[in-house]
Design a protein around this motif. Structure first.
Motif, mmCIF file in Angstrom:
data_model
loop_
_atom_site.group_PDB
_atom_site.id
_atom_site.type_symbol
_atom_site.label_atom_id
_atom_site.label_comp_id
_atom_site.label_asym_id
_atom_site.label_seq_id
_atom_site.Cartn_x
_atom_site.Cartn_y
_atom_site.Cartn_z
ATOM 1 N N ASN A 27 37.585 36.016 72.850
ATOM 2 C CA ASN A 27 38.331 34.606 72.822
ATOM 3 C C ASN A 27 39.748 34.696 72.784
ATOM 4 O OD1 ASN A 27 35.937 33.115 73.235
ATOM 5 N ND2 ASN A 27 35.835 32.467 71.147
ATOM 6 N N VAL A 28 40.381 35.635 72.098
ATOM 7 C CA VAL A 28 41.968 35.762 71.988
ATOM 8 C C VAL A 28 42.119 36.328 73.250
ATOM 9 C CG1 VAL A 28 43.443 37.343 71.087
ATOM 10 C CG2 VAL A 28 41.804 36.005 69.380
ATOM 11 N N ALA A 29 41.554 37.341 74.052
ATOM 12 C CA ALA A 29 42.163 37.740 75.220
ATOM 13 C C ALA A 29 42.075 36.861 76.240
ATOM 14 C CB ALA A 29 41.229 39.027 75.804
ATOM 15 N N PRO A 52 29.422 48.115 73.494
ATOM 16 C CA PRO A 52 29.299 47.197 74.820
ATOM 17 C C PRO A 52 28.406 47.557 75.854
ATOM 18 C CG PRO A 52 31.382 48.470 74.808
ATOM 19 C CD PRO A 52 30.806 48.984 73.733
ATOM 20 N N TYR A 53 28.044 48.895 75.888
ATOM 21 C CA TYR A 53 27.144 49.454 76.947
ATOM 22 C C TYR A 53 26.023 50.364 76.469
ATOM 23 C CZ TYR A 53 31.178 52.346 75.847
ATOM 24 O OH TYR A 53 32.031 52.850 75.096
ATOM 25 N N ILE A 66 35.327 42.503 76.837
ATOM 26 C CA ILE A 66 35.997 41.984 77.695
ATOM 27 C C ILE A 66 35.672 42.299 78.965
ATOM 28 C CG2 ILE A 66 38.391 41.237 78.175
ATOM 29 C CD1 ILE A 66 39.283 42.163 75.618
ATOM 30 N N GLU A 67 35.510 43.416 79.333
ATOM 31 C CA GLU A 67 34.928 43.707 80.833
ATOM 32 C C GLU A 67 33.823 42.866 81.297
ATOM 33 O OE1 GLU A 67 36.909 48.072 81.714
ATOM 34 O OE2 GLU A 67 34.917 48.150 80.289
ATOM 35 N N LYS A 115 33.861 40.585 83.907
ATOM 36 C CA LYS A 115 33.328 41.263 85.136
ATOM 37 C C LYS A 115 34.266 41.773 86.077
ATOM 38 C CE LYS A 115 29.445 37.907 85.537
ATOM 39 N NZ LYS A 115 29.415 37.275 84.215
ATOM 40 N N ARG A 116 35.007 42.642 85.127
ATOM 41 C CA ARG A 116 35.920 43.605 85.967
ATOM 42 C C ARG A 116 36.418 44.734 85.169
ATOM 43 N NH1 ARG A 116 40.658 39.150 85.314
ATOM 44 N NH2 ARG A 116 42.326 40.912 85.711
#
Length: 786
Positions: free
Chosen positions: A536-538, A512-513, A370-371, A375-376
């Protein structure tokens, strides 16, 4: 009307001693202190033995406070540490962390140089093998140096720097061997065992809070770096469930911390700011909000802010570190990293947490994805439903639930969950079913719970639902053939989403990284699509808007107002029709609750639903009309409505979620009832748009306009403008005041990402003005009659 009226959204919230604004002011003052303390060559004065360590620590803290690498202070600091060749663990580690935070691509060569230094400096023999000492060589490892080395290597790997598996395996063994454990598992007492000490177990050292935090974080990071998981791939297929696993060293350490943690001091040790810096890291990595019943970030902010010197901006513990610059840098890391907004929380529905243990890193990975999409920097947390409040639940916009066994919630917890959803919260649940799991009983229990709470079942979500494309389109063909998502609508949107298979199992497999996990193509496809569903849910549930971590939660406590003498009490009933009149049953009561607090003597928040032909309607001078579908009244109801208008009644209302079909029906129906009346646009200079009637000045508000095209990612355009309000005038008098943009969804709970309308505060102000205008118009009409 004072802006204090908006505080009524949370009348029962206990007073909080620290706010986001206080923390921001504190950070700004401390940043300015560090700017003043910087030497001309770009350095900060620290321990002479470690030439660049203090400077790296200050640069790292400033970058986490939001300064960019181009900021003059940060740029000078980076130039200084770039010119220093490391010869100590602290220097090498802190340089890596600063370079990774600044620009891991630009500083890749320097990061690589320091990674190689740490690899070479790792102790290779003896009883402290796998750890790090102060310098390169055959020295004895200690837990403080080893903590910084693991932190640095973990950050380097996340920045795509290769780290030898042997290095991280040895580090993990070092930390596991230094944990204070009894000879027999049954003798484990979390009050006195399970933590870590300095310099390490072996000489009777005392377990401390700071070193236990170091051990927990190091175990989590080494497991992550080694891509370890309880999820297995067997014959090219995902195996989500297997044998029950023992507590990991990190989980044992968390048990010690939960039994011993303090916020005002380092348990059994000193160095408060060093401890809080480590405590923040553990809270963030493990998703824990509470340690030993302490809300670690809120209470930690209070403790740190109390130790700031207002005249200079620095933090001082009055002991321990004994260095203002070090204290300030560590305090800033706690304040800045810990304030990351919470995007979702894992909540345990029952005492059966066995299933959750298999997917320990799932929410950490999903939050990372999600980050990347948003982009945060974000955060997640874990909660237990049995010992929390609705205010604490609402700190998180999404509750994630997972399980395999049947459950039955106590009535108190059922009400808590229902209140959470009705206050605008979102529940995302899954049954651990298939792929070696049997979650049919959990699925049955969850479906029954939702139907009991809301009197409607979970239904299959159509392919046109935004959940399938809110951030990016999901390729269903890459998911298992029996997979689909189910949902339940409440509060103007789908507020519950359920998956009958384990998505978190697949999140666990997809990092994710750093370097991607090596997965078979079919497994990779499932993991990617499952993760996309989570993202998508988030996006759908939040519209990418999250509350600040320390902001008070705006709870609406709906209680009926009663008066000993009901004569003259104003009520605003809701008008019944077949276009969704009951879709937002709490919107008007919540609106009137605000008026009850502003005008407590003669306004009631009881709002009955009345047919136009009801005799009771004539007793009310103002009625509320809202809905979200097209509708029609019959001939008798139309006649009754004309009579209502003729006798001085006024209708106010809105189109729920900005529904255009309902707006069209309102115009057509009322125009048919009063064909000689004229619709007008309410301009910005109209008294209803100002505070003339003791309301608010709403001539400029925020308007949310989401994209409406099916299949496209949700985008919410925000702009400032005049509210869209229409007025129907008959024989010189207003009889209808109507908003084609949503007010009801925002009044009932929170703004939906699907709604054309206003943020809650602006919606409340607009609706209050409409009510006050209608009430004032009624008084004027009564005066004219007299």
């Amino acid at each position: 009307m004072s802006l204090a009226i908006l505080a009524a959204w949370n009348a029962n919230l206990s007073a909080q001693n620290v706010t986001p604004e206080m923390v921001d002011r504190s950070i700004k003052a401390a940043v300015n202190f560090l700017r003043r303390e910087q030497n001309e060559n770009g350095s900060w004065t620290g321990y002479p033995r470690y030439v660049s360590a203090q400077t790296s620590l200050c640069v790292l803290s400033l970058l986490n406070c939001g300064l960019t690498p181009q900021d003059p202070t940060v740029d000078r600091g980076l130039r200084f540490i770039s010119g220093i060749t490391t010869d100590s663990t602290y220097e090498a580690s802190l340089q890596i962390m600063a370079f990774c935070a600044a620009n891991p691509v630009r500083y890749a060569a320097l990061i690589r140089r320091n990674v190689e230094w740490l690899e070479a400096a790792q102790v290779k023999s003896g009883e402290t093998t796998g750890g790090w000492s102060y310098d390169k060589g055959p020295g004895r490892s200690d837990t403080s140096n080893a903590q910084f080395a693991v932190l640095a290597l973990w950050e380097a790997q996340r920045a795509m720097q290769p780290i030898p598996l042997a290095t991280m395996i040895a580090a993990r063994k070092y930390w596991a061997s230094n944990q204070a454990l009894p000879a027999r598992k049954k003798d484990l007492n979390f009050q006195s065992m399970g933590g870590w000490s300095y310099p390490g177990v072996g000489n009777g050292e005392t377990i401390t809070g700071s070193m236990t935090c170091a051990g927990i974080a190091s175990m989590v990071m080494t497991e992550d770096a080694l891509d370890s998981s309880d999820v297995r791939i067997i014959d090219g297929k995902i195996q989500c469930c297997g044998e029950e696993v023992d507590l990991t060293p990190a989980e044992i350490g968390l048990r010690w911390l939960d039994a011993n943690a303090s916020i005002t001091n380092n348990p059994n040790g000193g160095y408060l700011f060093y401890y809080l810096y480590a405590l923040e890291r553990v809270g963030r990595l493990t998703g824990q909000r509470f340690f030993n019943n302490h809300d670690w970030y809120r209470e930690g902010c209070e403790v740190i802010l109390q130790r700031q010197v207002p005249a200079n901006g620095y933090f001082s513990n009055g002991g321990g570190e004994n260095d203002r610059t070090t204290d300030t840098a560590l305090a800033l890391l706690f304040l800045s990293k810990g304030k990351r907004q919470i995007v979702l929380s894992r909540v345990e529905l029952s005492g059966d947490a066995k299933n959750d243990s298999f997917h320990r890193r799932s929410l950490q990975h999903l939050t990372g994805h999600i980050e990347q999409a948003w982009k945060r920097d974000l955060a997640w947390q874990s909660l237990t439903l049995g010992n929390t409040t609705v205010e604490q639940l609402l700190d998180s916009p999404i509750l994630f639930m997972s399980g395999s066994s049947a459950f039955q919630l106590p009535d108190k917890q059922k009400k808590l969950l229902k209140d959470y959803i009705e206050q605008g919260g979102f529940v995302f649940a899954e049954a651990s079913n298939g792929n070696g799991c049997d979650g049919k009983e959990f699925e049955r229990s969850f479906r029954e719970l939702i139907e009991e709470l809301f009197q409607r079942p979970l239904v299959k979500l159509p392919v046109s639902h935004p959940i399938w494309f809110a951030e990016a389109s999901v390729d269903i063909d890459k998911m298992p053939s029996d997979f689909w998502l189910y949902g339940m609508e409440a509060c103007c949107r789908t507020s519950v989403v359920f998956s009958p298979i384990s998505l978190s199992c697949r999140w666990e497999l997809l990092r994710p990284y750093g370097f991607p996990s090596r997965l078979p193509e079919n497994v990779l496809g499932e993991c990617q699509q499952s993760t996309l569903i989570g993202v998508n849910v988030a996006t759908y549930a939040t519209g990418r808007e999250l509350k600040q971590k320390l902001d008070a939660v705006d709870i609406i406590k709906e209680t009926a107002t009663t008066f000993e003498n009901p004569r003259g009490v104003t009520q605003v009933p809701r008008l019944a029709h077949n276009g969704g009149a009951e879709d937002t049953p709490r919107a008007v009561p919540h609106l009137m609750d605000l008026l009850v607090r502003e005008l407590p003597s003669r306004v009631s928040n009881v709002s009955p639903l009345l047919l136009p032909s009801s005799q009771e309607l004539s007793q009310h001078s103002v009625a509320y009309l809202s809905g979200r579908r097209s509708f029609q009244w019959n001939d008798a109801e139309r006649v009754a409505m004309r009579e209502y208008f003729k006798n001085g009644g006024m209708v106010i209302g809105d189109a729920v979620c900005g529904n255009a079909d309902f707006t069209k029906s309102v115009r057509e129906e009322i125009s048919a009832i009063v064909p000689e009346a004229t619709w007008r646009t309410v301009e910005a200079n109209h008294p209803m748009m100002t505070d003339e009637y003791q309301g608010f000045d709403v001539r400029r508000v925020t308007i949310n306009r989401p994209t409406a095209e099916a299949g496209q990612a949700i985008q919410i355009q925000k702009y400032e403008g005049t509210p869209a309000i229409e007025m129907l005038v008959w024989e010189g008098h207003p009889i209808v005041v109507f908003s084609p943009y949503d007010l009801s969804c925002a009044l009932e709970s929170r703004q939906s990402s699907q709604c054309l309308g206003y943020p809650r505060d602006d919606a409340a102000k607009i609706a209050i003005n409409m009510v006050l205008y209608a009430l004032m118009h009624d008084r004027e009409a009564t005066s004219e009659t007299k």
